[in-house]
Design an enzyme around this catalytic site. Sequence first.
Site, PDB file in Angstrom:
ATOM      1  N   ASP A   1       0.846  -1.204   0.000  1.00 35.74           N
ATOM      2  CA  ASP A   1       0.000   0.000   0.000  1.00 35.74           C
ATOM      3  C   ASP A   1       0.880   1.252   0.000  1.00 35.74           C
ATOM      4  O   ASP A   1       1.977   1.201  -0.556  1.00 35.74           O
ATOM      5  CB  ASP A   1      -0.981  -0.058   1.181  1.00 35.74           C
ATOM      6  CG  ASP A   1      -2.264   0.731   0.924  1.00 35.74           C
ATOM      7  OD1 ASP A   1      -2.156   1.884   0.483  1.00 35.74           O
ATOM      8  OD2 ASP A   1      -3.369   0.204   1.154  1.00 35.74           O
TER       9      ASP A   1
ATOM     10  N   HIS B   1       1.846   2.051  -3.225  1.00 32.70           N
ATOM     11  CA  HIS B   1       0.924   3.064  -3.740  1.00 32.70           C
ATOM     12  C   HIS B   1       1.484   4.483  -3.687  1.00 32.70           C
ATOM     13  O   HIS B   1       0.741   5.453  -3.762  1.00 32.70           O
ATOM     14  CB  HIS B   1      -0.421   2.976  -3.017  1.00 32.70           C
ATOM     15  CG  HIS B   1      -1.149   1.692  -3.252  1.00 32.70           C
ATOM     16  ND1 HIS B   1      -2.406   1.431  -2.769  1.00 32.70           N
ATOM     17  CD2 HIS B   1      -0.780   0.566  -3.935  1.00 32.70           C
ATOM     18  CE1 HIS B   1      -2.781   0.208  -3.124  1.00 32.70           C
ATOM     19  NE2 HIS B   1      -1.807  -0.343  -3.826  1.00 32.70           N
TER      20      HIS B   1
END
Length: 400
Positions: A224, A247
């Site tokens: 993430d 991310h």
Amino acid sequence: METITICFLLYFISHCSCTRLQEATINTFNVMNYGAIGDGRKDDSQSFLKAWSKVCSTKNTIATLKVPPGKTFMLSPLQFSGPCYFSSVHFQLEGKIVAPNNKEAWKGKDEDFQTWIQFSNVNGLIINGGGQIDGGGYVWWNSCKGESCGRPTALHIHKCNNFQLHDTHHLNSAKNHISINSSNNTHIFNVTITAPQDSPNTDGIDISQSSHILIQHSTIATGDDCIAINTHTSNINITGVTCGPGHGISIGSLGEKGSYGIVEQVHVSHCSFKGAKNGMRIKTWQGGFGYVRNILFEHILLTNTGNPIIIDQDYEGVNEEEKKQESAIHISGVTYRDVQGTSISEIAINLNCGEGAGCNNIFMDAINIISASSGSKVRASCNNAHGIAASTSPHISCLS
Ligand SMILES: *[C@@H]1O[C@H](CO)[C@@H](O)[C@H](O)[C@H]1NC(C)=O
Ligand SMILES: *[C@@H]1O[C@H](CO)[C@@H](O)[C@H](O)[C@H]1NC(C)=O
Ligand SMILES: *[C@@H]1O[C@H](CO)[C@@H](O)[C@H](O)[C@H]1NC(C)=O
Ligand SMILES: *[C@@H]1O[C@H](CO)[C@@H](O)[C@H](O)[C@H]1NC(C)=O
């Protein structure tokens, strides 16, 4: 005995060095002397907490909790609490710490906010030593995918001003690896954080309610956000960080469910994104209040990165009338300078701002993003963004 003899002799030579010698021997508390086994299976939490209480109650000088090298310590969910007597304490992590390999260890703990290792109310905490913290996330990732099923944050730092973390490796957290909350003057450097690309919500470092944070020379490859900058944060300096997979560096999400969000004075420089799903992202929700301002991203290298530059005010699903009326987090003063490299998204620059608040004073200079696949083109997309673009490729139509 030996120490005392040497000390006694030294006393006549130099009173000063005698004192130093005593300090060196007395102020290190090795967990092995408090009953820790370090076989990776037996729960060593109580030994750590006993050593911690010695460290935390040492007066007049810094004390060290030593986690020796070459051993693996299994710790149940636990909290190292302050305030401590001295203005600084040292957690010397040379060995490995692993989480329990079953979820039962968290039974009966607060389901909304689960942590594994928490430090709270400790001023001047220093964690370093070349060791590692292994969150054992494998037992959670498959069976507990949603955000709300109680996966714990591996290392949570709460109300610890003047915190330092360096020379450590963090891996496979069930959720966020490191979260910094209410801790001003944090300095993190030379850390590596790794988890599989498809592991859920395994952010590298999350920051909230804190100011004057410096993160340097670190490598973060997780499932993430590389670094997530959440609400009530200011003066964040991130430099020399390699992100990806993951991310990217994210400001937000802010303003969810009508909440108040503030992020200002963020400086990201000399960072690179490799195979990340996003590069530099600012994300806010319609209906929120507050602002994001004075943000600078510069000297950024992109390799096969999705959404290299993205501002998303998320007004999809809102009808025309609501778009104009609904409150939003105001985004202004965002600069991107010297951003080079390859994008895997066709839209390399996406300024998706709402009609109500819009994005103001967006400034771009020396941007050159090309497609990661040869022969393909990239473009910019732009809604309600205002500002200036100098020497920017792809061309951004809504900036002057
Ligand atoms: C970074 O930390 C590692 C241990 O995790 C250590 O071996 C290395 O020497 C450190 N690098 C620097 C530049 O201090
Ligand atoms: C963060 O700190 C604030 C202020 O001390 C507190 O209200 C909040 O509950 C903390 N959040 C977490 C996740 O610990
Ligand atoms: C951190 O600094 C901010 C201002 O920059 C201040 O409002 C806040 O109370 C400080 N927090 C702590 C935990 O000292
Ligand atoms: C961020 O840190 C770098 C390296 O220490 C420094 O050169 C720069 O001035 C800092 N920027 C801010 C805004 O503090």
